[in-house]
Design a protein around this motif. Structure first.
Motif, PDB file in Angstrom:
ATOM      1  N   GLY A  28       0.901  -1.205   0.101  1.00 44.67           N
ATOM      2  CA  GLY A  28      -0.116  -0.076   0.160  1.00 44.67           C
ATOM      3  C   GLY A  28       1.012   1.340   0.012  1.00 44.67           C
ATOM      4  O   GLY A  28       0.545   2.334  -0.685  1.00 44.67           O
ATOM      5  N   ILE A  29       1.943   1.168   0.734  1.00 45.17           N
ATOM      6  CA  ILE A  29       2.890   2.518   0.811  1.00 45.17           C
ATOM      7  C   ILE A  29       3.636   2.540  -0.562  1.00 45.17           C
ATOM      8  O   ILE A  29       3.584   3.467  -1.323  1.00 45.17           O
ATOM      9  N   VAL A  30       4.073   1.427  -1.367  1.00 41.71           N
ATOM     10  CA  VAL A  30       4.550   1.597  -2.458  1.00 41.71           C
ATOM     11  C   VAL A  30       3.616   1.997  -3.433  1.00 41.71           C
ATOM     12  O   VAL A  30       3.819   3.160  -4.358  1.00 41.71           O
ATOM     13  N   ALA A  41       2.640  15.452  -6.587  1.00 43.41           N
ATOM     14  CA  ALA A  41       2.624  15.852  -5.605  1.00 43.41           C
ATOM     15  C   ALA A  41       4.210  15.614  -5.114  1.00 43.41           C
ATOM     16  O   ALA A  41       4.981  14.816  -5.495  1.00 43.41           O
ATOM     17  N   ARG A  42       4.876  16.920  -4.317  1.00 42.30           N
ATOM     18  CA  ARG A  42       6.345  16.930  -4.268  1.00 42.30           C
ATOM     19  C   ARG A  42       6.514  17.238  -2.876  1.00 42.30           C
ATOM     20  O   ARG A  42       7.516  17.196  -2.209  1.00 42.30           O
ATOM     21  N   LYS A  43       5.415  17.180  -1.776  1.00 39.42           N
ATOM     22  CA  LYS A  43       5.563  17.487  -0.399  1.00 39.42           C
ATOM     23  C   LYS A  43       4.264  16.473   0.165  1.00 39.42           C
ATOM     24  O   LYS A  43       3.120  16.873  -0.072  1.00 39.42           O
ATOM     25  N   VAL A  44       4.680  15.433   0.689  1.00 35.31           N
ATOM     26  CA  VAL A  44       3.709  14.314   1.003  1.00 35.31           C
ATOM     27  C   VAL A  44       3.972  14.280   2.643  1.00 35.31           C
ATOM     28  O   VAL A  44       4.877  13.768   3.014  1.00 35.31           O
ATOM     29  N   ILE A  45       2.853  13.869   3.196  1.00 35.15           N
ATOM     30  CA  ILE A  45       2.811  13.196   4.354  1.00 35.15           C
ATOM     31  C   ILE A  45       1.839  11.742   4.262  1.00 35.15           C
ATOM     32  O   ILE A  45       0.979  11.875   3.900  1.00 35.15           O
ATOM     33  N   LEU A  46       2.862  11.141   4.363  1.00 34.53           N
ATOM     34  CA  LEU A  46       2.265   9.521   4.367  1.00 34.53           C
ATOM     35  C   LEU A  46       1.913   9.061   5.753  1.00 34.53           C
ATOM     36  O   LEU A  46       2.625   9.035   6.701  1.00 34.53           O
ATOM     37  N   GLN A  47       0.688   8.683   6.015  1.00 34.84           N
ATOM     38  CA  GLN A  47       0.310   8.106   7.214  1.00 34.84           C
ATOM     39  C   GLN A  47       0.023   6.390   7.215  1.00 34.84           C
ATOM     40  O   GLN A  47      -0.665   6.228   6.338  1.00 34.84           O
ATOM     41  N   THR A  48       0.507   5.744   8.207  1.00 38.44           N
ATOM     42  CA  THR A  48       0.338   4.462   8.419  1.00 38.44           C
ATOM     43  C   THR A  48      -0.151   4.310   9.702  1.00 38.44           C
ATOM     44  O   THR A  48       0.532   4.763  10.543  1.00 38.44           O
ATOM     45  N   ASP A  49      -0.950   3.292  10.046  1.00 39.51           N
ATOM     46  CA  ASP A  49      -1.600   2.929  11.207  1.00 39.51           C
ATOM     47  C   ASP A  49      -0.613   1.688  11.716  1.00 39.51           C
ATOM     48  O   ASP A  49      -0.950   1.070  12.851  1.00 39.51           O
ATOM     49  N   SER A  50       0.451   1.534  10.968  1.00 42.79           N
ATOM     50  CA  SER A  50       1.257   0.286  11.405  1.00 42.79           C
ATOM     51  C   SER A  50       2.561   0.740  11.746  1.00 42.79           C
ATOM     52  O   SER A  50       3.394   0.999  10.903  1.00 42.79           O
ATOM     53  N   THR A  52       4.688  -1.348  13.058  1.00 47.73           N
ATOM     54  CA  THR A  52       5.558  -2.212  12.374  1.00 47.73           C
ATOM     55  C   THR A  52       6.275  -1.972  11.124  1.00 47.73           C
ATOM     56  O   THR A  52       7.432  -1.944  10.886  1.00 47.73           O
ATOM     57  N   THR A  53       5.296  -1.583  10.274  1.00 45.58           N
ATOM     58  CA  THR A  53       5.982  -1.062   8.983  1.00 45.58           C
ATOM     59  C   THR A  53       6.725  -0.008   8.988  1.00 45.58           C
ATOM     60  O   THR A  53       7.767   0.017   8.142  1.00 45.58           O
ATOM     61  N   LYS A  54       6.317   1.189   9.618  1.00 44.73           N
ATOM     62  CA  LYS A  54       7.120   2.345   9.775  1.00 44.73           C
ATOM     63  C   LYS A  54       8.330   1.994  10.160  1.00 44.73           C
ATOM     64  O   LYS A  54       9.333   2.469   9.752  1.00 44.73           O
TER      65      LYS A  54
END
Length: 139
Positions: A28-30, A41-50, A52-54
């Protein structure tokens, strides 16, 4: 994808055909990073609820089971843009949860959504206003 004002831009669902939750989170992140890049987009905030993944993105070594996916993410992070990865509680990202559940009913592959359906609109609004949901913690 949401704009800085929270409005819907694009979304995706995916059916990977099986595998672990960690594999799905990393995929999903990929896909999310690719979609953001393709949309300019060139300024991104990616949010993950994991968490572990982070942590894997930050610390995984070549010996880790999911290192190939982590390396793909790291490669994308090295593009000419700014990406911040934040851990959020699951209760702060119901729209992403909804999209993940919808993916299971689709054919194998990634499906881009140019417009949100009614349920996704509801969850986007809920996430945007920060609706309260109880979180139970064992003490």
């Amino acid at each position: 994808m949401r704009g800085s004002d929270g409005r819907f831009l694009k979304a995706f669902t995916a059916n990977l055909g099986g595998g672990s939750i960690t594999r799905a989170e990393l995929a999903g992140i990929v896909y999310g990073l690719d979609l953001a890049w393709e949309q300019g987009a060139r300024k991104v905030i990616l949010q993950t609820d994991s968490s572990t993944t982070k942590n894997l993105i930050d610390k995984a070594t070549p010996r880790h089971t999911h290192f190939t996916q982590v390396a793909e993410i790291r490669q994308r992070l090295n593009r000419n843009w700014t990406v911040r990865i934040d851990h959020v509680f699951r209760e702060a990202n119901f729209a992403a949860d909804y999209l993940a559940s919808v993916g299971h009913s689709r054919s194998i592959g990634v499906h881009i959504l140019d417009r949100p359906d009614t349920k996704l609109l509801y969850w986007l609004m809920f996430d945007r206003v920060g609706g309260e949901t109880p979180r139970f913690v064992l003490v």
